[in-house]
Design a protein around this motif. Structure first.
Motif, PDB file in Angstrom:
ATOM      1  N   ILE A   4       0.879  -1.172   0.000  1.00 32.59           N
ATOM      2  CA  ILE A   4       0.000   0.000   0.000  1.00 32.59           C
ATOM      3  C   ILE A   4       0.916   1.222   0.000  1.00 32.59           C
ATOM      4  O   ILE A   4       1.773   1.357   0.875  1.00 32.59           O
ATOM      5  CB  ILE A   4      -0.933   0.021   1.218  1.00 32.59           C
ATOM      6  CG1 ILE A   4      -1.915  -1.154   1.151  1.00 32.59           C
ATOM      7  CG2 ILE A   4      -1.694   1.333   1.298  1.00 32.59           C
ATOM      8  CD1 ILE A   4      -2.821  -1.263   2.357  1.00 32.59           C
ATOM      9  N   ARG A   5       0.740   2.112  -0.982  1.00 39.79           N
ATOM     10  CA  ARG A   5       1.674   3.227  -1.159  1.00 39.79           C
ATOM     11  C   ARG A   5       0.920   4.550  -1.266  1.00 39.79           C
ATOM     12  O   ARG A   5      -0.183   4.610  -1.823  1.00 39.79           O
ATOM     13  CB  ARG A   5       2.521   3.005  -2.416  1.00 39.79           C
ATOM     14  CG  ARG A   5       3.620   4.039  -2.618  1.00 39.79           C
ATOM     15  CD  ARG A   5       4.604   3.580  -3.686  1.00 39.79           C
ATOM     16  NE  ARG A   5       3.995   3.576  -5.006  1.00 39.79           N
ATOM     17  CZ  ARG A   5       3.989   4.631  -5.824  1.00 39.79           C
ATOM     18  NH1 ARG A   5       4.560   5.765  -5.444  1.00 39.79           N
ATOM     19  NH2 ARG A   5       3.425   4.548  -7.022  1.00 39.79           N
ATOM     20  N   ASN A   6       1.556   5.606  -0.739  1.00 40.29           N
ATOM     21  CA  ASN A   6       1.030   6.965  -0.872  1.00 40.29           C
ATOM     22  C   ASN A   6       1.967   7.736  -1.802  1.00 40.29           C
ATOM     23  O   ASN A   6       3.057   8.146  -1.404  1.00 40.29           O
ATOM     24  CB  ASN A   6       0.958   7.654   0.494  1.00 40.29           C
ATOM     25  CG  ASN A   6       0.376   9.053   0.407  1.00 40.29           C
ATOM     26  OD1 ASN A   6       0.005   9.522  -0.668  1.00 40.29           O
ATOM     27  ND2 ASN A   6       0.302   9.743   1.537  1.00 40.29           N
ATOM     28  N   PRO A   7       1.576   7.950  -3.067  1.00 39.27           N
ATOM     29  CA  PRO A   7       2.467   8.612  -4.031  1.00 39.27           C
ATOM     30  C   PRO A   7       2.461  10.133  -3.952  1.00 39.27           C
ATOM     31  O   PRO A   7       3.124  10.793  -4.755  1.00 39.27           O
ATOM     32  CB  PRO A   7       1.904   8.135  -5.370  1.00 39.27           C
ATOM     33  CG  PRO A   7       0.439   7.971  -5.108  1.00 39.27           C
ATOM     34  CD  PRO A   7       0.313   7.524  -3.680  1.00 39.27           C
ATOM     35  N   ARG A   8       1.716  10.699  -2.999  1.00 35.55           N
ATOM     36  CA  ARG A   8       1.667  12.153  -2.888  1.00 35.55           C
ATOM     37  C   ARG A   8       3.014  12.708  -2.418  1.00 35.55           C
ATOM     38  O   ARG A   8       3.930  11.960  -2.102  1.00 35.55           O
ATOM     39  CB  ARG A   8       0.557  12.558  -1.914  1.00 35.55           C
ATOM     40  CG  ARG A   8      -0.844  12.195  -2.394  1.00 35.55           C
ATOM     41  CD  ARG A   8      -1.836  12.309  -1.270  1.00 35.55           C
ATOM     42  NE  ARG A   8      -3.217  12.056  -1.697  1.00 35.55           N
ATOM     43  CZ  ARG A   8      -4.183  11.703  -0.879  1.00 35.55           C
ATOM     44  NH1 ARG A   8      -3.947  11.540   0.418  1.00 35.55           N
ATOM     45  NH2 ARG A   8      -5.410  11.486  -1.337  1.00 35.55           N
ATOM     46  N   ALA A   9       3.083  14.027  -2.334  1.00 36.45           N
ATOM     47  CA  ALA A   9       4.316  14.672  -1.879  1.00 36.45           C
ATOM     48  C   ALA A   9       4.670  14.225  -0.466  1.00 36.45           C
ATOM     49  O   ALA A   9       3.799  13.808   0.307  1.00 36.45           O
ATOM     50  CB  ALA A   9       4.150  16.185  -1.933  1.00 36.45           C
ATOM     51  N   ALA A  10       5.954  14.334  -0.128  1.00 36.70           N
ATOM     52  CA  ALA A  10       6.436  13.807   1.148  1.00 36.70           C
ATOM     53  C   ALA A  10       5.731  14.433   2.342  1.00 36.70           C
ATOM     54  O   ALA A  10       5.581  13.791   3.390  1.00 36.70           O
ATOM     55  CB  ALA A  10       7.944  14.011   1.254  1.00 36.70           C
ATOM     56  N   ASP A  11       5.303  15.687   2.226  1.00 42.26           N
ATOM     57  CA  ASP A  11       4.640  16.356   3.348  1.00 42.26           C
ATOM     58  C   ASP A  11       3.128  16.191   3.322  1.00 42.26           C
ATOM     59  O   ASP A  11       2.414  16.827   4.092  1.00 42.26           O
ATOM     60  CB  ASP A  11       4.989  17.843   3.353  1.00 42.26           C
ATOM     61  CG  ASP A  11       4.550  18.556   2.073  1.00 42.26           C
ATOM     62  OD1 ASP A  11       4.212  17.850   1.100  1.00 42.26           O
ATOM     63  OD2 ASP A  11       4.557  19.807   2.055  1.00 42.26           O
ATOM     64  N   ASN A  12       2.617  15.340   2.436  1.00 40.84           N
ATOM     65  CA  ASN A  12       1.168  15.154   2.275  1.00 40.84           C
ATOM     66  C   ASN A  12       0.753  13.829   2.917  1.00 40.84           C
ATOM     67  O   ASN A  12       0.748  12.782   2.272  1.00 40.84           O
ATOM     68  CB  ASN A  12       0.793  15.182   0.789  1.00 40.84           C
ATOM     69  CG  ASN A  12      -0.701  15.326   0.574  1.00 40.84           C
ATOM     70  OD1 ASN A  12      -1.495  14.979   1.439  1.00 40.84           O
ATOM     71  ND2 ASN A  12      -1.073  15.833  -0.582  1.00 40.84           N
ATOM     72  N   MET A  13       0.424  13.895   4.196  1.00 45.05           N
ATOM     73  CA  MET A  13      -0.020  12.706   4.930  1.00 45.05           C
ATOM     74  C   MET A  13      -1.430  12.318   4.496  1.00 45.05           C
ATOM     75  O   MET A  13      -2.292  13.175   4.307  1.00 45.05           O
ATOM     76  CB  MET A  13      -0.005  12.991   6.436  1.00 45.05           C
ATOM     77  CG  MET A  13      -0.498  11.866   7.318  1.00 45.05           C
ATOM     78  SD  MET A  13       0.693  10.534   7.487  1.00 45.05           S
ATOM     79  CE  MET A  13       1.924  11.313   8.541  1.00 45.05           C
ATOM     80  N   SER A  14      -1.630  11.026   4.324  1.00 41.74           N
ATOM     81  CA  SER A  14      -2.966  10.565   3.943  1.00 41.74           C
ATOM     82  C   SER A  14      -3.910  10.659   5.137  1.00 41.74           C
ATOM     83  O   SER A  14      -3.477  10.794   6.291  1.00 41.74           O
ATOM     84  CB  SER A  14      -2.905   9.111   3.459  1.00 41.74           C
ATOM     85  OG  SER A  14      -2.753   8.226   4.566  1.00 41.74           O
TER      86      SER A  14
END
Length: 389
Positions: free
Chosen positions: A147-157
């Protein structure tokens, strides 16, 4: 370009049209819609309630309502609004269409539409690699390789959950209706980060009669609800009805284990053994014969008791472990996903407290439960080892 409605509800654009100036701008889970509306019939325009809709194929992404429009002396009305966006799940590219809809009191009708030439791919938390599930009489297992969050590093899901659903048809995105088989809370994930080998063991499920399409969904909390961010349809369908979880105790009634240990259990009850021998020496005593006939029945109880070790893998502690989704956190009930009945079953939590926990979701830490009416400092310390996020 005119909107071609396959449902035959298309109304010729004789009342209002989308002008040359229009567009949309996404910002996280919000989108700003703007358009210049040309009133072909200014009087009729003022009697309808107007909306701008943004569609991605068959998925309604956003809708902004403006009420009646009052064009200027040139017959132009300019509208715009920022609204919540229901971003399409998955990693596919989407062609977006801006629709002008009007309501004369009988429901929204589409008057004009513009399809944008550039497709959009939305950056959302996603499932990567292989996925799997297993349905058993005593549990449900789900797993995802990554499971991956490809958003910017400072963009917490937002808080993420992994859910297995049974639907009457394969999921294609957008709204759906079906049966939730199991849900596992996996937490918030920082941008440019990922979890590997995510697995969960959930309570067993049952499905009614019919053919069911199973889909594993990754859903994200957006402040007031969960939205589907990614999904994987399983190719093979499942035919219902499935056995209910209560069918599992049939294993305890299996006669095979009873017959084998019975002779070994005989020495454990020496008085019963003697009672069985005496009637054999005195065949004339009918009362002793009846006692001897009853003696084997008494000895069958230890034989039944020997079944207990066989049923030991389904002990209360392990049943609790099956109810707790993550394999690495057995025995705990999730304060973010469990129902009222599951929470109320925890020692020290009553029905009212369970409803208070659900009303305060999502919880970032267990220490925040002190805000729930009925939970004090001492009771929270006792509950921490029974609960999880």
């Amino acid at each position: 370009m005119p909107y071609s409605d396959p449902s035959n509800q298309y109304i010729p654009p004789t009342t209002a049209l989308i002008g040359s100036a229009h567009g949309y701008v996404f910002n996280a889970d919000e989108v700003t819609l703007e358009a210049e509306i040309h009133a072909v019939d200014p009087l009729a325009t003022s009697y309808l309630n107007w909306s701008l809709q943004l569609w991605a194929g068959d998925v309604l992404v956003a809708e902004a309502s403006f009420g009646a429009l009052y064009p200027d002396s040139f017959g132009i009305a300019r509208v715009g609004a920022t609204v919540s966006a229901n971003l399409p799940a998955g990693t596919n590219e989407h062609m977006l269409t801006l629709v002008l809809a009007g309501d004369d009191g009988t429901g929204l009708q589409r008057y004009d539409a513009v399809t944008y030439p550039r497709s959009e791919r939305f950056v959302l938390p996603l499932i990567e690699g292989s996925v799997a599930y297993r349905l058993d009489t005593d549990c449900t297992e789900i797993s995802a390789e990554c499971i991956r969050n490809p958003r910017a590093a400072d963009n917490m899901s937002g808080s993420l959950v992994l859910e297995l659903w049974a639907l009457p048809a394969a999921y294609q995105g957008g709204a759906f209706s079906g049966i939730l088989i199991g849900s596992e809370f996996v937490g918030a994930l920082a941008g440019q980060s990922q979890w590997n080998n995510v697995s969960a063991r959930l309570p067993a499920c049952e499905l009614p009669a019919g053919q069911w399409h199973l889909v594993l969904m990754l859903r994200e909390w957006v402040g007031n609800t969960y939205l589907t961010r990614d999904y994987r349809n399983f190719a093979l369908t499942v035919d219902g009805p499935l056995p209910t979880p209560t069918a599992a105790p049939e294993a305890e009634a299996a006669p095979a284990p009873v017959a084998t240990p019975a002779p070994a259990a005989a020495p454990a009850e020496k008085p019963a053994a003697k009672a069985a021998k005496k009637p054999a020496a005195k065949a004339v005593d009918k009362t002793a014969e009846k006692t001897a006939e009853k003696a084997p029945a008494k000895k069958s109880k230890p034989a039944a008791a020997t079944k207990a070790p066989a049923a030991e893998p389904v002990s209360a502690a392990k049943r609790n472990a099956k109810k707790s989704a993550p394999v690495h956190k057995p025995g705990r009930v999730s304060v973010n996903t469990a129902g009222v009945s599951d929470l109320a079953a925890v020692s020290g939590v009553n029905g009212a407290t369970a409803e208070g926990i659900i009303a305060g979701r999502p919880w970032a830490t267990l220490d925040d439960l002190i805000k729930v009416k009925g939970i004090g400092t001492k009771s929270l310390d006792k509950l921490k080892h029974l609960l999880k996020l």
